[in-house]
Design a protein around this motif. Structure first.
Motif, PDB file in Angstrom:
ATOM      1  N   ILE A  50       0.835  -1.240   0.092  1.00  3.88           N
ATOM      2  CA  ILE A  50      -0.188  -0.009   0.019  1.00  3.88           C
ATOM      3  C   ILE A  50       0.837   1.156   0.199  1.00  3.88           C
ATOM      4  O   ILE A  50       0.722   2.115  -0.723  1.00  3.88           O
ATOM      5  N   SER A  51       1.942   1.348   0.952  1.00  2.00           N
ATOM      6  CA  SER A  51       2.851   2.445   0.853  1.00  2.00           C
ATOM      7  C   SER A  51       3.471   2.594  -0.346  1.00  2.00           C
ATOM      8  O   SER A  51       3.721   3.697  -0.937  1.00  2.00           O
TER       9      SER A  51
ATOM     10  N   PHE B  19       3.638   5.999  -2.883  1.00  2.14           N
ATOM     11  CA  PHE B  19       4.681   6.740  -3.295  1.00  2.14           C
ATOM     12  C   PHE B  19       4.877   6.603  -4.748  1.00  2.14           C
ATOM     13  O   PHE B  19       5.450   7.911  -5.216  1.00  2.14           O
ATOM     14  N   ARG B  20       4.409   5.483  -5.587  1.00  3.02           N
ATOM     15  CA  ARG B  20       4.531   5.769  -6.914  1.00  3.02           C
ATOM     16  C   ARG B  20       3.651   6.800  -7.615  1.00  3.02           C
ATOM     17  O   ARG B  20       3.925   7.389  -8.451  1.00  3.02           O
TER      18      ARG B  20
ATOM     19  N   ASP C  33       5.412   9.998  -6.927  1.00  2.00           N
ATOM     20  CA  ASP C  33       6.448  10.247  -7.773  1.00  2.00           C
ATOM     21  C   ASP C  33       5.894  10.737  -9.183  1.00  2.00           C
ATOM     22  O   ASP C  33       6.552  11.333  -9.782  1.00  2.00           O
ATOM     23  N   ALA C  34       4.786   9.973  -9.627  1.00  2.00           N
ATOM     24  CA  ALA C  34       4.096  10.371 -10.837  1.00  2.00           C
ATOM     25  C   ALA C  34       3.729  11.726 -10.937  1.00  2.00           C
ATOM     26  O   ALA C  34       3.779  12.621 -11.865  1.00  2.00           O
ATOM     27  N   VAL C  35       3.098  12.285  -9.843  1.00  2.00           N
ATOM     28  CA  VAL C  35       2.352  13.538  -9.794  1.00  2.00           C
ATOM     29  C   VAL C  35       3.957  14.537  -9.740  1.00  2.00           C
ATOM     30  O   VAL C  35       3.905  15.379 -10.556  1.00  2.00           O
ATOM     31  N   LEU C  36       4.743  14.200  -8.936  1.00  2.00           N
ATOM     32  CA  LEU C  36       6.027  15.102  -9.170  1.00  2.00           C
ATOM     33  C   LEU C  36       6.673  15.026 -10.544  1.00  2.00           C
ATOM     34  O   LEU C  36       7.274  16.219 -10.933  1.00  2.00           O
ATOM     35  N   GLU C  37       6.550  14.045 -11.159  1.00  2.00           N
ATOM     36  CA  GLU C  37       7.290  13.831 -12.604  1.00  2.00           C
ATOM     37  C   GLU C  37       6.271  14.778 -13.499  1.00  2.00           C
ATOM     38  O   GLU C  37       6.912  15.368 -14.287  1.00  2.00           O
TER      39      GLU C  37
END
Length: 112
Positions: free
Chosen positions: A92-93, A97-98, A101-105
């Motif tokens: 779940i964690s 985090f993925r 990461d996608a939002v930050l990318e």
């Protein structure tokens, strides 16, 4: 594999003691008798027996009879049930985090 709360409580409580964790580590290599398990510890065989009773009640080990010998064996399925329960939260964690990461990318690409 579904694990009920009582099984989890017994398993994690049993593993909460450093001597019992060491006994599990030893039994992960091969079966052993109480005498063999007691050798590296500075405690009595009776104390080791009590620790083994806790591990057995938690389902983490089993005992068999081989003539006069009563070896203890690790129950890998019980350990797997505990690690599966922990892994469900790890997964779940990792998914969260993925997503981050996608939002930050996406934000990084928009800034470029």
């Amino acid at each position: 594999m579904s694990v009920d709360d009582e099984q989890l409580d017994r398993g994690f409580t049993a593993l909460g003691d450093p001597v019992r964790r060491a006994l599990i580590a030893r039994l992960s290599r091969s079966e052993a008798t109480v005498n063999e398990l007691a050798e590296p510890f500075g405690i009595t065989k009776q104390a080791i027996s009590r620790h083994l009773q806790v591990l057995e009640a938690a389902g983490l080990i089993t005992r068999s009879r081989d003539g006069q010998r009563r070896p203890c064996h690790l129950n890998p399925a019980a350990l797997e049930a505990l690690t599966s329960w922990i892994d469900s939260f790890r997964l779940i964690s990792e998914r969260q985090f993925r997503r981050i990461d996608a939002v930050l990318e996406t934000v990084k690409e928009q800034d470029s």
